[in-house]
Design an enzyme around this catalytic site. Sequence first.
Site, PDB file in Angstrom:
ATOM      1  N   LYS A 114       0.617  -1.085  -0.137  1.00 31.13           N
ATOM      2  CA  LYS A 114      -0.056  -0.154   0.096  1.00 31.13           C
ATOM      3  C   LYS A 114       0.881   1.043  -0.146  1.00 31.13           C
ATOM      4  CE  LYS A 114      -4.370   1.007   0.143  1.00 31.13           C
ATOM      5  NZ  LYS A 114      -5.443  -0.041  -0.457  1.00 31.13           N
TER       6      LYS A 114
HETATM    7  P1  NAD Z   1     -13.215   7.878  -2.922  1.00 29.68           P
HETATM    8  O1  NAD Z   1     -12.385   8.764  -2.596  1.00 29.68           O
HETATM    9  O2  NAD Z   1     -13.732   7.559  -4.182  1.00 29.68           O
HETATM   10  O3  NAD Z   1     -14.626   7.899  -1.881  1.00 29.68           O
HETATM   11  C1  NAD Z   1     -14.726   7.956  -0.528  1.00 29.68           C
HETATM   12  C2  NAD Z   1     -15.953   8.351  -0.253  1.00 29.68           C
HETATM   13  O4  NAD Z   1     -16.144   8.585   1.135  1.00 29.68           O
HETATM   14  C3  NAD Z   1     -16.444   9.872  -0.680  1.00 29.68           C
HETATM   15  O5  NAD Z   1     -17.999   9.894  -1.094  1.00 29.68           O
HETATM   16  C4  NAD Z   1     -16.201  10.714   0.472  1.00 29.68           C
HETATM   17  O6  NAD Z   1     -16.886  11.890   0.596  1.00 29.68           O
HETATM   18  C5  NAD Z   1     -16.513   9.460   1.622  1.00 29.68           C
HETATM   19  N1  NAD Z   1     -16.260  10.044   2.894  1.00 29.68           N
HETATM   20  C6  NAD Z   1     -15.017  10.511   3.597  1.00 29.68           C
HETATM   21  N2  NAD Z   1     -15.274  10.808   4.683  1.00 29.68           N
HETATM   22  C7  NAD Z   1     -16.707  10.298   5.177  1.00 29.68           C
HETATM   23  C8  NAD Z   1     -17.180  10.590   6.351  1.00 29.68           C
HETATM   24  N3  NAD Z   1     -16.863  10.733   7.268  1.00 29.68           N
HETATM   25  N4  NAD Z   1     -18.474  10.067   6.238  1.00 29.68           N
HETATM   26  C9  NAD Z   1     -19.178   9.682   5.264  1.00 29.68           C
HETATM   27  N5  NAD Z   1     -18.792   9.573   3.798  1.00 29.68           N
HETATM   28  C10 NAD Z   1     -17.360  10.211   4.202  1.00 29.68           C
HETATM   29  O7  NAD Z   1     -12.663   6.411  -2.330  1.00 29.68           O
HETATM   30  P2  NAD Z   1     -12.914   4.894  -2.555  1.00 29.68           P
HETATM   31  O8  NAD Z   1     -12.022   4.408  -3.760  1.00 29.68           O
HETATM   32  O9  NAD Z   1     -14.614   4.675  -2.882  1.00 29.68           O
HETATM   33  O10 NAD Z   1     -12.619   3.934  -1.400  1.00 29.68           O
HETATM   34  C11 NAD Z   1     -13.612   3.838  -0.278  1.00 29.68           C
HETATM   35  C12 NAD Z   1     -12.938   2.730   0.645  1.00 29.68           C
HETATM   36  O11 NAD Z   1     -12.846   1.734   0.070  1.00 29.68           O
HETATM   37  C13 NAD Z   1     -11.491   3.098   1.432  1.00 29.68           C
HETATM   38  O12 NAD Z   1     -11.682   2.272   2.603  1.00 29.68           O
HETATM   39  C14 NAD Z   1     -10.701   2.062   0.409  1.00 29.68           C
HETATM   40  O13 NAD Z   1      -9.428   1.940   0.758  1.00 29.68           O
HETATM   41  C15 NAD Z   1     -11.557   1.188   0.022  1.00 29.68           C
HETATM   42  N6  NAD Z   1     -11.279   0.267  -1.178  1.00 29.68           N
HETATM   43  C16 NAD Z   1     -11.302   0.931  -2.375  1.00 29.68           C
HETATM   44  C17 NAD Z   1     -11.119   0.521  -3.485  1.00 29.68           C
HETATM   45  C18 NAD Z   1     -11.036   0.798  -4.914  1.00 29.68           C
HETATM   46  O14 NAD Z   1     -10.973  -0.019  -6.013  1.00 29.68           O
HETATM   47  N7  NAD Z   1     -11.244   2.167  -5.029  1.00 29.68           N
HETATM   48  C19 NAD Z   1     -10.833  -1.068  -3.489  1.00 29.68           C
HETATM   49  C20 NAD Z   1     -10.897  -1.980  -2.152  1.00 29.68           C
HETATM   50  C21 NAD Z   1     -11.073  -0.884  -1.159  1.00 29.68           C
END
Ligand code: NAD
Length: 425
Positions: A114
Amino acid sequence: MGYVEPAPIKDKENPFESMMSRFRIAAQHLGLNEETYNVLKSPDKQVIVNIPITMDDGSIRVFEAYRVIHNNVLGPSKGGVRFDPHVNLDEVKALAAWMTWKCAVVDIPFGGAKGGICCNPRQMSSGEIERLTRAYTTSLYNVFGPDTDIPAPDMGTSQREMGWMMDQYSRNSGMTVNGVVTGKPGVLGGSAGRVEATGRGVMVSTLSALEKLKINPYNSTVAVQGFGNVGSHAAQLLTERGTKVIAISDITGAYYNKDGIDIENAINYRLDNRGTLDNFEGAEKMDNTDELLTLEVDVLVPAAMEDVITMRNAEKIKARLIVEGANGPTSAKADDIIAEKEIIVVPDILANAGGVTVSYFEWVQNRLGYKWTKERVNRRSDRIMRNAFEYVYKTAIKYNVTLRIAAYIVAIDRVAKASRFRGGF
Ligand code: NAD
């Protein structure tokens, strides 16, 4: 088995300790010997770099950035890069280990890594973000590589940053190397279906779990925390499969509509509204973002960030099923409370593994110099996700443990076996 406990950590909900406490339980169930335990708990490599960047106003700012490779016995390490003002080494270490277990749960030949840059992309221009992304790639040129360590998008990064990373790595190499990152734009070798892959895996896991719980998706309600890449696609695909998404949220707040939110509308609204749901009118706004977590729903999908389901609110959760779109949304201390309430949790390392699965397909396609159709990608990733769910489910029954511990058992067993076969110094 005499495991040496790690030094006490001041922050009770420390994400690395959260991960390690589950790891310890699974290791005990497996009867893992102490040597293997010690090898598997220690990250192989941790790199911290400080990157000076010229900002648009001519000033120079230094950004701290990380790359942690947890383990690579199953193959090159794989893991996203997070741009976030709160990112720190402990968090990146936990997320790197999660990647090792995640790849192993779905049985793809990758290790775990990561990365992260401590920055606030929302307060930076596109030019500043591009310079930072390129400088980060150059700083870690000797770490990254299609056969060694392969980054991908995570919170705060997207296809755009992956394109820059691929280009910068290629410039440094003097040739195009598209297999060095995944999650790239299609024209640069990105895979069909990658953008929605994590949300799609969340949908497949949700449907598999609903089936076990004998809940008809058409009669079920869902709340999704986070409306970014994972949350918005999960909400959309779950809606398409008949569930009713009655609450969504993002950094601006939570939005509730008991009749179901028009997810297509919310996605379009967000696109036109600089990426947020601020003032979204298709639902009423809830005062407290956390309220969403304790709503009366069948399924709760935390898809924003880690440590949102904790000792503080676990008792109040009413969902029957939690499907962890985010990494580490449930603190280890909340696990027991959730289990006592007989809430089923599809853990992060299984539920959100759809992203890394399609990342693996992207890397395979890049190496073959070939492109698969979206149908082929979806079919293969759905199959991998369903099989992984079934195997973890069976393991949970065999060991009489939660799905989370079962997922760790499956993953640790595979990595430990590979480690033993490979041997060491
Ligand atoms: P992103 O940046 O696209 O979206 C994150 C979302 O969470 C946004 O809508 C943001 O406004 C919201 N957010 C932030 N703080 C918040 C809060 N306090 N309350 C409510 N909403 C809040 O990120 P993502 O890629 O969707 O990733 C989200 C999670 O999923 C992370 O934990 C990431 O590690 C995990 N993840 C992502 C992927 C991927 O392919 N993108 C894969 C596996 C895991």
